[in-house]
Every structure is written in structure tokens, then in C-alpha cells.
Design an enzyme around this catalytic site. Structure first.
Site, mmCIF file in Angstrom:
data_model
loop_
_atom_site.group_PDB
_atom_site.id
_atom_site.type_symbol
_atom_site.label_atom_id
_atom_site.label_comp_id
_atom_site.label_asym_id
_atom_site.label_seq_id
_atom_site.Cartn_x
_atom_site.Cartn_y
_atom_site.Cartn_z
ATOM 1 N N ARG A 317 0.815 -1.400 -0.034
ATOM 2 C CA ARG A 317 -0.009 -0.061 -0.100
ATOM 3 C C ARG A 317 0.695 1.255 0.116
ATOM 4 N NH1 ARG A 317 -3.073 1.398 3.552
ATOM 5 N NH2 ARG A 317 -4.889 2.107 2.066
ATOM 6 N N CYS A 347 15.063 -4.305 -4.521
ATOM 7 C CA CYS A 347 15.561 -3.489 -5.588
ATOM 8 C C CYS A 347 14.736 -2.510 -6.261
ATOM 9 C CB CYS A 347 16.326 -4.328 -6.614
ATOM 10 S SG CYS A 347 17.152 -5.424 -5.788
#
Ligand SMILES: *Cc1c(COP(=O)(O)O)cnc(C)c1O
Length: 423
Positions: A317, A347
Site C-alpha cells: 500500500r 531493488c
């Protein structure tokens, strides 16, 4: 920094507990990152909502997409809730807890033929259609199967729910439902199909709505529509007003179920149908935390970073909605406040749980609780970076139960294999 403290997640001698269990104990038993839920929270919110509307003929269908852990579903089901399922997969989960399909609604803006068939095979209470084409499609599938489908039609009431654009669904520009202006004509046309019985009208105007007005506005519109349909001889059995009831993540002050009921009951009284509700976030959101451990901390000339073992793959979220989740230490140790980005190991620059957040200075090995993670948390978790999805733990008073274990590396491979002919 501020500390959130509730009856369900509370500090006891400076240590954060879920009901009667310390989060440190859960870390020792289940590791991190981990979702931790309070059963009492779920039960209390369900009862609160249920009681608020006790004066009208109504039924709650828990929107299971918010948190579809089998034990969470079963907690609500056992309290008397129905289940709103959004896909074949959620229907399968509902069947796994032994739910009666007559206590299920099948939702979804793009259901496949297989999903509609599944709904018909099991005789769910209603299949909620989102377009004219879909009603005709349901009719033809029901005909093939020699059945009559009970269907609801989702109307887009075209009101502004004043929430994040990604979670607003009831504006004319959104993809959901049929347009309000032509609803009467379309519903009457669909009611003449041979193998579909229109038993309901439904709306769902968005999520995390904290003001009552959009609900009042759309319910008035729909009650007018129901009256017009009844004058034309079509009796609507169920008016499903969806979910979307907002909660406090930070400083929002949402309405209570009682306040909502006081505003809506007089309008509901004008029609003789059963009112259905589909709360998801309200019933679960503040009943869960994501427990995570600090891996490293670092600072450069203008920023502090706290790198934790939970990531966007566990709680999406913040990345997709810039959603606020409060983050607080499990042990209050009185250290000074700093402002930091709390980030995960994935990453991606979008991999953060909080940005520019005031938090007590922490160090490697400290535990943090990401609050309000009971809704749209684990259900959105992914395996990006070949990360294993976290466990889900439910606390019931002084005991905790690992209801879903952390995935193993084998789970990540599932049925994937090396095909000799390719190499
Ligand atoms: C997502 C959804 C819900 C639940 O929304 P919440 O904001 O979690 O209450 C209910 N009904 C429908 C049709 C939905 O798509």
C-alpha cells in the site's frame, strides 16, 4: 513520535502486545516479517457494525479480498457474516471454510465464463453483474446449465467519494457498474431475460471513505431507482450498498457504524428490501500489524534510512497509494526521535513502508510494528525478488496461532521445472 495504543495492540511496561501476547514472543516463535492479527478486534468490529443496523433487515457480507486468510474468513462467518467473493479463487477459499454458497455474493468487474459457472453451480445468493453484456452472458450460461441465475446489477451512482483516485469506484469515469442515468431502462430490459432473475441492485462507491455524505447521496439515488423499478413491477429483494467504510491510519476521523446507521436507516425505511453491506477494511484494517526487524540503519548528509526485513512485497500500500501506515517500535526505549525513511530490501526506489517519518532512533535487531496492516496487506503480497511471503498469526487472548506459515523456497518453485528440450 506518537504511539498508537488500542485495546488490541497495547503497550505493557513499554512493550507492544497484541491482546495478551507480546510481539517479541511472536518474533521468537515465528520470525519476521510476520503479519499478526487480533481475533478480538475482528469480532468487536463485526458486532459493532451488526448492532448499528439492527433496526433494519440487513446482512453483512465480509469483503474477503481485504484479508482472505481462512481463519479470518471463518471468524466472520462463524459470527454470522456472509462472504463477498471477488474471483474463483476467493470462492474456492470460501468453500474451504465450509461456507454455505447461499451466504456468498460473487463480485467482479471482469468475471470469466468459468467463474460465472462456478457461481451458478454452487448457487451463490447473487452474482453481481457489472455490464449489460455480462447479464446477457450470465443468462446464456445459466440457460446452458438449465438454471435461473439470481443476479444483481451494479449501478454506478456517480458520486464523488472524496478518497484516493485509485480506490474511488463510483464516479462516472470509473470502470465499475452501469451508468446511473440509464439504470432503470437497462435493469428492466435485463429482468425480461429467460434465465436471469434480477434480485438485487448493488453499489460500491470506493474505499477508505471517511465522510458519510457520499453514502447518503448514493443511497438516496438508489432508493429512488428501486421505487421506480417497483412501480414498473420489478421487486428488488436486496439492496447491496457495498463497503468502503474508512478507518484511522494516521489522523483521519471516520464516522462510526452508528453514525452511518443514523444517517441511512431513515432512507432504507422507504423501501422494502434487505440491505446488504460489504465491509472489508473496516472489519480488519486496524486488527493487524506487520512485524518487522531492523536490518541496518544509515544516514547521509540529509537523510536517515532504516532498512527493515519487510518490503513492498509484504505490504504494497505505501508504494502504490502512498498510503500512510504508522510505524512504531515494539519496545519503547526512550531514545530520541529522528526523521527517517523506513525501507525494505527490494531493488526498487518504490520499496518503502514510510517516508520522512518521525520515529524513535532504532538500531539493528530492533523490532518495529507497521500498524493498520490487517486489510489489503497479506492479500497483496508477492514473490518479487523471489521473496517468500510472510506468515500470518492470529492472537486469541493469551495464545497465538501460526495460521499460515512463512513460504519455503520450494513454494517459490511450485510446479516450475527445467524443460530438457529447451536446452
Ligand atoms: C473492495 C470491495 C469491497 C470492500 O471494500 P472496503 O473498502 O474494504 O470496505 C466491497 N465491495 C466491493 C464490490 C468491493 O470491490
Amino acid at each position: 513520535m506518537k504511539f498508537f495504543d488500542s485495546e488490541y495492540f497495547t503497550y505493557n511496561s513499554n512493550e507492544l502486545f497484541c491482546e495478551g501476547v507480546s510481539l517479541t514472543a511472536i518474533k521468537e516463535g515465528a520470525g519476521t516479517p510476520a503479519y499478526v492479527y487480533s481475533k478480538k478486534f475482528f469480532a468487536d468490529r463485526y458486532t459493532e457494525f451488526e448492532q448499528a443496523f439492527s433496526k433494519v433487515n440487513h446482512k453483512i457480507f465480509y469483503a474477503t479480498k481485504a484479508n482472505f486468510n481462512l481463519n479470518v474468513m471463518k471468524t466472520f462467518y462463524d459470527l454470522g457474516s456472509g462472504i463477498d467473493v471477488n474471483s474463483g479463487g476467493e470462492l474456492y477459499r470460501a468453500l474451504k471454510i465450509g461456507a454455505d454458497p447461499k451466504r456468498m455474493l460473487l463480485t467482479g468487474v471482469g468475471k470469466t465464463k468459468d467463474e460465472i459457472k462456478l457461481g451458478l453451480e454452487h448457487d451463490v445468493l447473487m452474482i453481481k453483474a457489472e455490464s449489460v453484456d455480462e447479464v446477457y452472458f450470465i443468462n446464456s450460461i445459466a440457460k446452458e446449465m438449465g438454471k435461473t441465475a439470481s443476479a444483481a446489477i451494479r449501478v454506478n451512482p456517480d458520486v464523488d467519494p472524496l478518497t484516493h483516485p485509485y480506490i474511488s469506484t463510483g464516479l462516472a469515469e470509473n470502470k465499475f457498474g452501469i451508468e446511473s442515468a440509464r439504470a432503470e431502462e437497462i435493469i428492466l430490459e435485463c429482468s425480461r431475460l429467460s434465465n436471469v432473475k434480477i434480485t438485487g441492485i448493488d453499489i460500491h462507491i470506493g474505499s477508505q471513505i471517511t465522510s458519510i455524505n457520499p453514502f447518503v447521496e448514493s443511497v438516496i439515488k438508489m432508493v429512488e431507482l428501486i421505487k421506480r423499478l417497483e412501480l414498473k413491477g420489478l421487486k428488488i429483494e436486496h439492496f447491496d450498498m457495498g463497503g468502503g467504510f474508512g478507518i484511522t491510519y494516521n489522523d483521519e476521523i471516520p464516522f462510526s457504524p452508528k453514525e452511518l446507521a443514523d444517517a441511512l436507516i431513515p432512507i432504507f425505511m422507504q423501501v422494502d428490501c434487505q440491505i446488504l453491506f460489504e465491509p472489508g477494511r473496516f472489519l480488519t484494517g486496524n486488527g493487524g500489524v506487520l512485524l518487522t526487524e531492523v536490518l541496518f540503519t544509515k544516514s547521509n548528509s540529509n537523510k536517515n534510512f532504516v532498512i527493515v526485513d519487510a518490503a513492498m512485497t509484504d505490504l504494497l500500500r505505501p508504494s502504490i497509494y502512498k498510503a500512510y501506515h504508522h510505524v512504531q517500535p515494539v519496545i519503547k526505549n526512550g531514545s530520541k526521535d529522528i526523521t527517517a525513511d523506513i525501507v525494505g530490501p527490494v531493488c526498487e526506489s518504490g520499496d518503502f513502508l514510510a517516508k520522512n517519518r518521525e520515529i524513535s532512533e532504532c538500531k539493528m535487531g530492533d523490532l518495529l510494528a507497521v500498524m493498520s496492516a490487517g486489510a489489503y496487506g497479506m492479500v497483496m503480497a508477492s514473490n518479487y525478488n523471489a521473496r517468500r511471503r510472510p506468515p500470518e498469526i492470529i492472537v486469541d487472548k493469551n495464545k497465538y496461532y501460526i495460521c499460515r506459515a512463512r513460504e519455503t523456497y520450494e513454494h517459490l518453485l511450485y510446479d516450475e521445472k527445467i524443460i530438457d528440450e529447451l536446452h
